[in-house]
Motif scaffolding. Structure first.
Motif, PDB file in Angstrom:
ATOM      1  N   LYS A  61       0.843  -1.223   0.124  1.00 38.80           N
ATOM      2  CA  LYS A  61       0.058  -0.082  -0.028  1.00 38.80           C
ATOM      3  C   LYS A  61       1.094   1.211   0.082  1.00 38.80           C
ATOM      4  N   CYS A  62       0.430   2.140  -1.107  1.00 40.02           N
ATOM      5  CA  CYS A  62       1.206   3.204  -0.736  1.00 40.02           C
ATOM      6  C   CYS A  62       0.432   4.629  -1.667  1.00 40.02           C
ATOM      7  N   THR A  63       0.466   5.773  -1.160  1.00 42.22           N
ATOM      8  CA  THR A  63      -0.234   6.844  -1.805  1.00 42.22           C
ATOM      9  C   THR A  63       0.377   7.427  -2.938  1.00 42.22           C
ATOM     10  N   GLN A  64       1.585   6.751  -3.254  1.00 41.69           N
ATOM     11  CA  GLN A  64       2.558   6.926  -4.464  1.00 41.69           C
ATOM     12  C   GLN A  64       2.954   5.981  -5.266  1.00 41.69           C
ATOM     13  N   SER A  65       3.153   6.051  -6.415  1.00 37.37           N
ATOM     14  CA  SER A  65       3.856   4.836  -7.249  1.00 37.37           C
ATOM     15  C   SER A  65       5.068   5.377  -7.720  1.00 37.37           C
ATOM     16  N   CYS A  66       6.000   5.725  -7.123  1.00 33.80           N
ATOM     17  CA  CYS A  66       7.215   6.432  -7.382  1.00 33.80           C
ATOM     18  C   CYS A  66       8.100   5.507  -8.451  1.00 33.80           C
ATOM     19  N   GLU A  67       8.681   6.216  -9.619  1.00 35.55           N
ATOM     20  CA  GLU A  67       9.231   5.551 -10.549  1.00 35.55           C
ATOM     21  C   GLU A  67      10.674   4.764 -10.112  1.00 35.55           C
ATOM     22  N   PHE A  68      11.161   5.505  -8.824  1.00 41.26           N
ATOM     23  CA  PHE A  68      12.275   4.805  -8.437  1.00 41.26           C
ATOM     24  C   PHE A  68      12.153   3.878  -7.414  1.00 41.26           C
ATOM     25  N   CYS A  69      10.961   3.413  -7.028  1.00 44.86           N
ATOM     26  CA  CYS A  69      10.528   2.634  -5.905  1.00 44.86           C
ATOM     27  C   CYS A  69      11.220   1.229  -6.331  1.00 44.86           C
ATOM     28  N   TRP A  70      11.600   0.579  -5.108  1.00 49.45           N
ATOM     29  CA  TRP A  70      11.855  -0.934  -5.151  1.00 49.45           C
ATOM     30  C   TRP A  70      10.584  -1.717  -5.344  1.00 49.45           C
ATOM     31  N   ALA A 139       9.257  -1.066   2.207  1.00 46.04           N
ATOM     32  CA  ALA A 139       8.465  -0.786   1.137  1.00 46.04           C
ATOM     33  C   ALA A 139       7.126  -0.270   1.411  1.00 46.04           C
ATOM     34  N   GLY A 140       6.296   0.493   0.691  1.00 46.55           N
ATOM     35  CA  GLY A 140       4.807   0.759   1.226  1.00 46.55           C
ATOM     36  C   GLY A 140       5.086   2.245   1.998  1.00 46.55           C
ATOM     37  N   GLU A 141       3.950   2.620   2.187  1.00 45.34           N
ATOM     38  CA  GLU A 141       3.808   4.135   3.060  1.00 45.34           C
ATOM     39  C   GLU A 141       3.172   3.609   4.611  1.00 45.34           C
ATOM     40  N   THR A 166       8.586   8.235   5.938  1.00 47.10           N
ATOM     41  CA  THR A 166       7.347   8.570   5.146  1.00 47.10           C
ATOM     42  C   THR A 166       7.611   9.318   4.231  1.00 47.10           C
ATOM     43  N   ASN A 167       6.550   9.425   3.047  1.00 51.27           N
ATOM     44  CA  ASN A 167       6.685  10.176   1.905  1.00 51.27           C
ATOM     45  C   ASN A 167       6.202  11.248   2.117  1.00 51.27           C
ATOM     46  N   GLY A 168       5.452  11.568   3.301  1.00 50.26           N
ATOM     47  CA  GLY A 168       5.065  13.137   3.789  1.00 50.26           C
ATOM     48  C   GLY A 168       3.515  13.433   2.949  1.00 50.26           C
TER      49      GLY A 168
END
Ligand code: SF4
Length: 316
Positions: A61-70, A139-141, A166-168
Protein backbone atom coordinates in the motif's frame (compact mmCIF):
# COMPACT_ATOMS: atom_id res chain seq x y z
CA UNK A 1 -2.99 -9.26 -1.79
CA UNK A 2 -3.12 -10.70 -5.31
CA UNK A 3 -1.39 -14.07 -5.67
CA UNK A 4 0.87 -12.68 -8.42
CA UNK A 5 2.15 -10.04 -5.98
CA UNK A 6 2.74 -12.57 -3.21
CA UNK A 7 4.75 -14.75 -5.60
CA UNK A 8 6.80 -11.80 -6.84
CA UNK A 9 7.57 -10.56 -3.31
CA UNK A 10 8.60 -14.01 -2.12
CA UNK A 11 10.85 -14.34 -5.16
CA UNK A 12 12.45 -11.01 -4.19
CA UNK A 13 13.27 -12.38 -0.71
CA UNK A 14 10.46 -10.78 1.32
CA UNK A 15 9.08 -12.70 4.30
CA UNK A 16 5.38 -11.86 4.38
CA UNK A 17 3.99 -11.34 7.88
CA UNK A 18 0.26 -11.38 8.57
CA UNK A 19 -1.72 -10.06 5.61
CA UNK A 20 0.24 -6.90 4.77
CA UNK A 21 3.47 -6.80 6.77
CA UNK A 22 6.88 -7.81 5.47
CA UNK A 23 10.47 -8.30 6.57
CA UNK A 24 13.49 -8.53 4.31
CA UNK A 25 17.01 -9.26 5.48
CA UNK A 26 19.19 -6.24 4.89
CA UNK A 27 22.31 -6.88 2.82
CA UNK A 28 24.26 -4.75 5.32
CA UNK A 29 23.40 -7.08 8.18
CA UNK A 30 24.97 -9.93 6.23
CA UNK A 31 27.99 -7.83 5.24
CA UNK A 32 28.47 -6.77 8.87
CA UNK A 33 28.48 -10.41 9.99
CA UNK A 34 30.72 -11.74 7.25
CA UNK A 35 33.08 -8.87 6.51
CA UNK A 36 32.77 -6.50 9.48
CA UNK A 37 31.63 -3.64 7.21
CA UNK A 38 28.70 -1.38 8.05
CA UNK A 39 25.86 0.63 6.59
CA UNK A 40 25.89 4.43 6.54
CA UNK A 41 23.36 4.43 9.43
CA UNK A 42 26.10 3.00 11.66
CA UNK A 43 28.63 5.50 10.40
CA UNK A 44 26.31 8.53 10.65
CA UNK A 45 24.12 7.71 13.67
CA UNK A 46 25.63 4.74 15.51
CA UNK A 47 23.03 2.13 14.48
CA UNK A 48 24.88 -1.22 14.48
CA UNK A 49 24.20 -2.85 11.12
CA UNK A 50 24.17 -6.43 12.40
CA UNK A 51 21.53 -5.51 15.02
CA UNK A 52 19.22 -3.60 12.66
CA UNK A 53 16.02 -4.99 11.10
CA UNK A 54 14.09 -3.61 8.17
CA UNK A 55 10.35 -4.18 7.94
CA UNK A 56 7.12 -2.63 6.75
CA UNK A 57 3.58 -2.95 8.10
CA UNK A 58 2.13 -2.20 4.61
CA UNK A 59 4.10 -3.85 1.83
CA UNK A 60 1.48 -3.40 -0.89
CA UNK A 61 0.00 0.00 0.00
CA UNK A 62 1.21 3.47 -0.83
CA UNK A 63 -0.18 6.86 -1.77
CA UNK A 64 2.42 7.12 -4.53
CA UNK A 65 3.89 4.92 -7.27
CA UNK A 66 7.35 6.46 -7.55
CA UNK A 67 9.30 5.48 -10.63
CA UNK A 68 12.37 4.90 -8.47
CA UNK A 69 10.66 2.63 -5.93
CA UNK A 70 11.94 -0.92 -5.30
CA UNK A 71 8.33 -1.87 -4.52
CA UNK A 72 6.30 -3.96 -6.94
CA UNK A 73 3.53 -1.75 -8.34
CA UNK A 74 0.49 -2.88 -10.37
CA UNK A 75 2.04 -1.93 -13.73
CA UNK A 76 5.11 -4.11 -12.96
CA UNK A 77 3.06 -7.31 -12.91
CA UNK A 78 -0.03 -6.26 -14.88
CA UNK A 79 -2.43 -6.81 -11.97
CA UNK A 80 -4.48 -4.15 -10.21
CA UNK A 81 -5.15 -3.85 -6.49
CA UNK A 82 -6.34 -1.13 -4.15
CA UNK A 83 -3.10 0.55 -3.07
CA UNK A 84 -4.49 2.95 -0.50
CA UNK A 85 -7.43 1.71 1.58
CA UNK A 86 -6.74 -0.55 4.54
CA UNK A 87 -9.44 -2.79 6.07
CA UNK A 88 -9.46 -3.67 9.77
CA UNK A 89 -9.51 -7.35 8.77
CA UNK A 90 -6.10 -6.78 7.13
CA UNK A 91 -4.43 -6.24 10.49
CA UNK A 92 -2.87 -8.46 13.10
CA UNK A 93 -2.06 -7.15 16.61
CA UNK A 94 1.25 -5.26 16.73
CA UNK A 95 2.78 -7.65 19.26
CA UNK A 96 2.13 -10.53 16.84
CA UNK A 97 3.58 -8.49 13.99
CA UNK A 98 6.76 -7.76 15.96
CA UNK A 99 7.03 -11.41 17.08
CA UNK A 100 6.83 -12.36 13.39
CA UNK A 101 9.52 -9.79 12.47
CA UNK A 102 11.87 -11.19 15.11
CA UNK A 103 11.19 -14.76 14.00
CA UNK A 104 11.91 -13.79 10.38
CA UNK A 105 15.22 -12.29 11.52
CA UNK A 106 16.14 -15.52 13.32
CA UNK A 107 15.22 -17.56 10.22
CA UNK A 108 17.34 -15.41 7.94
CA UNK A 109 20.31 -15.69 10.30
CA UNK A 110 20.20 -19.49 10.07
CA UNK A 111 23.05 -19.68 7.58
CA UNK A 112 25.34 -17.47 9.68
CA UNK A 113 25.65 -19.70 12.74
CA UNK A 114 29.36 -20.16 13.57
CA UNK A 115 28.57 -23.43 15.37
CA UNK A 116 27.39 -24.78 12.00
CA UNK A 117 30.61 -23.66 10.29
CA UNK A 118 29.85 -20.07 9.22
CA UNK A 119 32.84 -17.73 9.31
CA UNK A 120 31.13 -15.28 11.70
CA UNK A 121 32.18 -14.22 15.18
CA UNK A 122 30.18 -15.90 17.95
CA UNK A 123 29.65 -12.55 19.67
CA UNK A 124 28.29 -10.81 16.57
CA UNK A 125 26.05 -13.73 15.70
CA UNK A 126 24.54 -13.70 19.21
CA UNK A 127 24.05 -9.92 19.02
CA UNK A 128 22.37 -10.17 15.61
CA UNK A 129 19.84 -12.58 17.15
CA UNK A 130 19.04 -9.85 19.69
CA UNK A 131 18.38 -6.79 17.47
CA UNK A 132 18.36 -3.27 18.86
CA UNK A 133 16.91 -1.25 15.99
CA UNK A 134 13.94 -1.42 13.60
CA UNK A 135 13.85 0.54 10.34
CA UNK A 136 10.22 0.92 9.25
CA UNK A 137 11.09 1.66 5.68
CA UNK A 138 11.28 -1.35 3.46
CA UNK A 139 8.44 -0.64 1.02
CA UNK A 140 4.98 0.92 1.16
CA UNK A 141 3.81 3.95 3.11
CA UNK A 142 3.82 3.19 6.86
CA UNK A 143 1.53 6.06 7.84
CA UNK A 144 -1.31 4.24 6.03
CA UNK A 145 -1.06 1.59 8.76
CA UNK A 146 -3.85 2.41 11.23
CA UNK A 147 -1.83 1.13 14.21
CA UNK A 148 1.43 2.92 13.43
CA UNK A 149 1.57 4.53 16.91
CA UNK A 150 1.05 1.14 18.57
CA UNK A 151 3.80 -0.34 16.42
CA UNK A 152 6.30 2.36 17.38
CA UNK A 153 5.34 2.05 21.05
CA UNK A 154 5.76 -1.73 20.83
CA UNK A 155 9.25 -1.40 19.31
CA UNK A 156 10.35 1.03 22.02
CA UNK A 157 8.71 -1.10 24.72
CA UNK A 158 10.91 -3.99 23.54
CA UNK A 159 14.01 -1.89 24.13
CA UNK A 160 14.73 -1.06 20.49
CA UNK A 161 15.12 2.24 18.67
CA UNK A 162 13.14 3.02 15.51
CA UNK A 163 13.53 4.89 12.24
CA UNK A 164 10.45 5.57 10.14
CA UNK A 165 10.52 6.80 6.54
CA UNK A 166 7.40 8.48 5.17
CA UNK A 167 6.68 10.09 1.82
CA UNK A 168 5.03 13.00 3.66
CA UNK A 169 1.58 12.67 2.10
CA UNK A 170 -0.14 12.06 5.47
CA UNK A 171 0.57 15.20 7.53
CA UNK A 172 -2.41 14.59 9.84
CA UNK A 173 -0.94 11.25 10.90
CA UNK A 174 2.50 12.78 11.38
CA UNK A 175 1.19 15.42 13.73
CA UNK A 176 -0.61 12.94 16.01
CA UNK A 177 1.31 9.66 15.92
CA UNK A 178 3.80 8.30 18.47
CA UNK A 179 7.14 9.50 17.26
CA UNK A 180 9.96 7.19 16.18
CA UNK A 181 13.51 7.73 17.40
CA UNK A 182 14.28 9.32 14.04
CA UNK A 183 11.66 10.43 11.53
CA UNK A 184 12.40 10.74 7.82
CA UNK A 185 10.31 12.72 5.35
CA UNK A 186 11.34 12.07 1.76
CA UNK A 187 11.72 14.97 -0.64
CA UNK A 188 11.86 13.56 -4.17
CA UNK A 189 10.99 16.66 -6.17
CA UNK A 190 11.70 20.38 -6.06
CA UNK A 191 8.29 21.33 -7.50
CA UNK A 192 4.83 19.95 -8.16
CA UNK A 193 5.36 19.24 -11.86
CA UNK A 194 8.41 17.07 -11.19
CA UNK A 195 6.58 15.47 -8.27
CA UNK A 196 3.62 14.37 -10.37
CA UNK A 197 5.81 12.95 -13.12
CA UNK A 198 8.23 11.07 -10.86
CA UNK A 199 6.15 10.13 -7.81
CA UNK A 200 2.85 9.51 -9.62
CA UNK A 201 0.57 10.18 -6.62
CA UNK A 202 -2.61 8.11 -6.31
CA UNK A 203 -4.23 10.74 -4.09
CA UNK A 204 -5.38 14.31 -4.63
CA UNK A 205 -3.27 17.15 -3.22
CA UNK A 206 -0.16 15.03 -2.70
CA UNK A 207 2.18 17.99 -3.17
CA UNK A 208 0.20 20.25 -0.81
CA UNK A 209 0.27 17.46 1.78
CA UNK A 210 4.05 17.18 1.52
CA UNK A 211 4.38 20.93 2.09
CA UNK A 212 2.14 20.59 5.13
CA UNK A 213 4.28 17.72 6.44
CA UNK A 214 7.35 19.93 6.05
CA UNK A 215 5.65 22.63 8.15
CA UNK A 216 4.74 19.99 10.74
CA UNK A 217 8.25 18.54 10.83
CA UNK A 218 9.82 21.52 12.55
CA UNK A 219 7.45 21.23 15.53
CA UNK A 220 7.99 17.51 16.21
CA UNK A 221 10.02 16.58 19.26
CA UNK A 222 12.16 13.86 17.76
CA UNK A 223 15.21 13.68 15.51
CA UNK A 224 14.10 14.62 12.00
CA UNK A 225 15.59 14.03 8.57
CA UNK A 226 14.78 15.06 5.02
CA UNK A 227 15.83 12.29 2.65
CA UNK A 228 16.43 13.61 -0.85
CA UNK A 229 16.24 10.64 -3.22
CA UNK A 230 18.16 11.82 -6.26
CA UNK A 231 17.37 10.40 -9.71
CA UNK A 232 19.58 11.62 -12.56
CA UNK A 233 17.68 13.32 -15.41
CA UNK A 234 14.51 13.36 -13.29
CA UNK A 235 14.77 15.42 -10.11
CA UNK A 236 18.37 16.66 -9.72
CA UNK A 237 17.61 20.23 -10.69
CA UNK A 238 16.66 23.44 -8.92
CA UNK A 239 18.67 22.99 -5.76
CA UNK A 240 17.35 26.37 -4.59
CA UNK A 241 13.77 25.02 -4.52
CA UNK A 242 14.95 22.04 -2.45
CA UNK A 243 16.64 24.43 -0.04
CA UNK A 244 13.34 26.29 0.43
CA UNK A 245 11.56 23.02 1.20
CA UNK A 246 14.25 22.20 3.75
CA UNK A 247 13.88 25.67 5.31
CA UNK A 248 10.20 24.91 5.83
CA UNK A 249 10.89 21.71 7.80
CA UNK A 250 14.10 22.67 9.62
CA UNK A 251 15.12 19.01 9.96
CA UNK A 252 18.10 18.03 12.10
CA UNK A 253 19.67 16.27 9.13
CA UNK A 254 19.49 16.04 5.36
CA UNK A 255 20.51 12.85 3.62
CA UNK A 256 21.17 13.35 -0.07
CA UNK A 257 21.04 9.83 -1.47
CA UNK A 258 21.41 8.56 -4.99
CA UNK A 259 18.80 6.30 -6.54
CA UNK A 260 20.11 2.73 -6.91
CA UNK A 261 19.13 0.59 -9.88
CA UNK A 262 17.46 -2.15 -7.81
CA UNK A 263 14.27 -4.18 -7.36
CA UNK A 264 11.22 -3.40 -9.45
CA UNK A 265 12.47 0.09 -10.34
CA UNK A 266 14.57 -1.64 -13.02
CA UNK A 267 11.34 -2.01 -15.04
CA UNK A 268 10.88 1.78 -15.07
CA UNK A 269 14.32 3.38 -15.09
CA UNK A 270 17.78 2.52 -16.37
CA UNK A 271 21.36 2.61 -15.11
CA UNK A 272 21.74 6.17 -16.37
CA UNK A 273 19.21 7.35 -13.77
CA UNK A 274 21.51 6.28 -10.92
CA UNK A 275 23.73 9.29 -10.19
CA UNK A 276 27.42 8.90 -9.39
CA UNK A 277 28.69 9.75 -5.93
CA UNK A 278 30.51 12.71 -7.43
CA UNK A 279 27.15 14.11 -8.64
CA UNK A 280 25.56 13.51 -5.23
CA UNK A 281 28.48 15.24 -3.54
CA UNK A 282 28.30 18.27 -5.88
CA UNK A 283 24.54 18.61 -5.34
CA UNK A 284 25.03 18.33 -1.57
CA UNK A 285 27.69 21.03 -1.53
CA UNK A 286 25.31 23.41 -3.31
CA UNK A 287 22.50 22.52 -0.91
CA UNK A 288 24.78 23.04 2.10
CA UNK A 289 25.75 26.48 0.80
CA UNK A 290 22.09 27.49 0.36
CA UNK A 291 20.75 26.08 3.63
CA UNK A 292 23.71 26.76 5.92
CA UNK A 293 23.81 23.06 6.93
CA UNK A 294 27.20 21.44 7.57
CA UNK A 295 28.37 18.71 5.23
CA UNK A 296 29.55 16.25 7.86
CA UNK A 297 29.98 12.85 6.31
CA UNK A 298 29.39 10.62 3.30
CA UNK A 299 29.50 6.99 2.27
CA UNK A 300 30.51 6.39 -1.31
CA UNK A 301 29.20 2.82 -1.54
CA UNK A 302 25.64 3.93 -0.72
CA UNK A 303 26.01 7.20 -2.64
CA UNK A 304 24.85 9.21 0.33
CA UNK A 305 25.98 12.50 1.86
CA UNK A 306 24.97 13.74 5.30
CA UNK A 307 24.23 17.39 6.05
CA UNK A 308 23.51 18.47 9.60
CA UNK A 309 22.14 21.60 11.28
CA UNK A 310 24.66 21.26 14.08
CA UNK A 311 28.35 20.49 13.80
CA UNK A 312 28.15 17.56 16.24
CA UNK A 313 25.94 14.49 15.89
CA UNK A 314 24.75 12.67 18.98
CA UNK A 315 25.12 8.97 18.17
CA UNK A 316 22.24 6.71 19.15
S1 SF4 B 1 6.57 6.67 -1.56
FE1 SF4 B 1 8.13 5.19 -1.06
S2 SF4 B 1 7.05 3.21 -0.97
FE2 SF4 B 1 5.70 4.68 -1.99
S3 SF4 B 1 6.07 4.35 -4.15
FE3 SF4 B 1 7.41 6.02 -3.49
S4 SF4 B 1 9.36 5.07 -2.93
FE4 SF4 B 1 7.80 3.45 -3.04
Amino acid sequence: MPLELVEKLEKQGYHLLGRRGAYKACQWQKKALLHDTSCYKQRFYGIQSHRCLQMTPMVDKCTQSCEFCWRVTPSDIGVNWNQIDVEDTDLIPVNELMDAVLMANLRSLGGYNPSAGADVSEKKYKEARDPKHVAISLAGEPTLYPMISDLIDEIHHRGMTSFLVTNGTRPDVLSTMSLPTQLYVTLAAPDETTYKLLCRPGIKNGWESILKSQETLQSLSTRTVNRLTMVANRNMHDVRAYSKLVDLGEPDFIEVKGYMFLGSSRNRLDHGNAPSHREIRAFSENLAALTGYHLLDEQVESRVVLLSRSKQIKKL
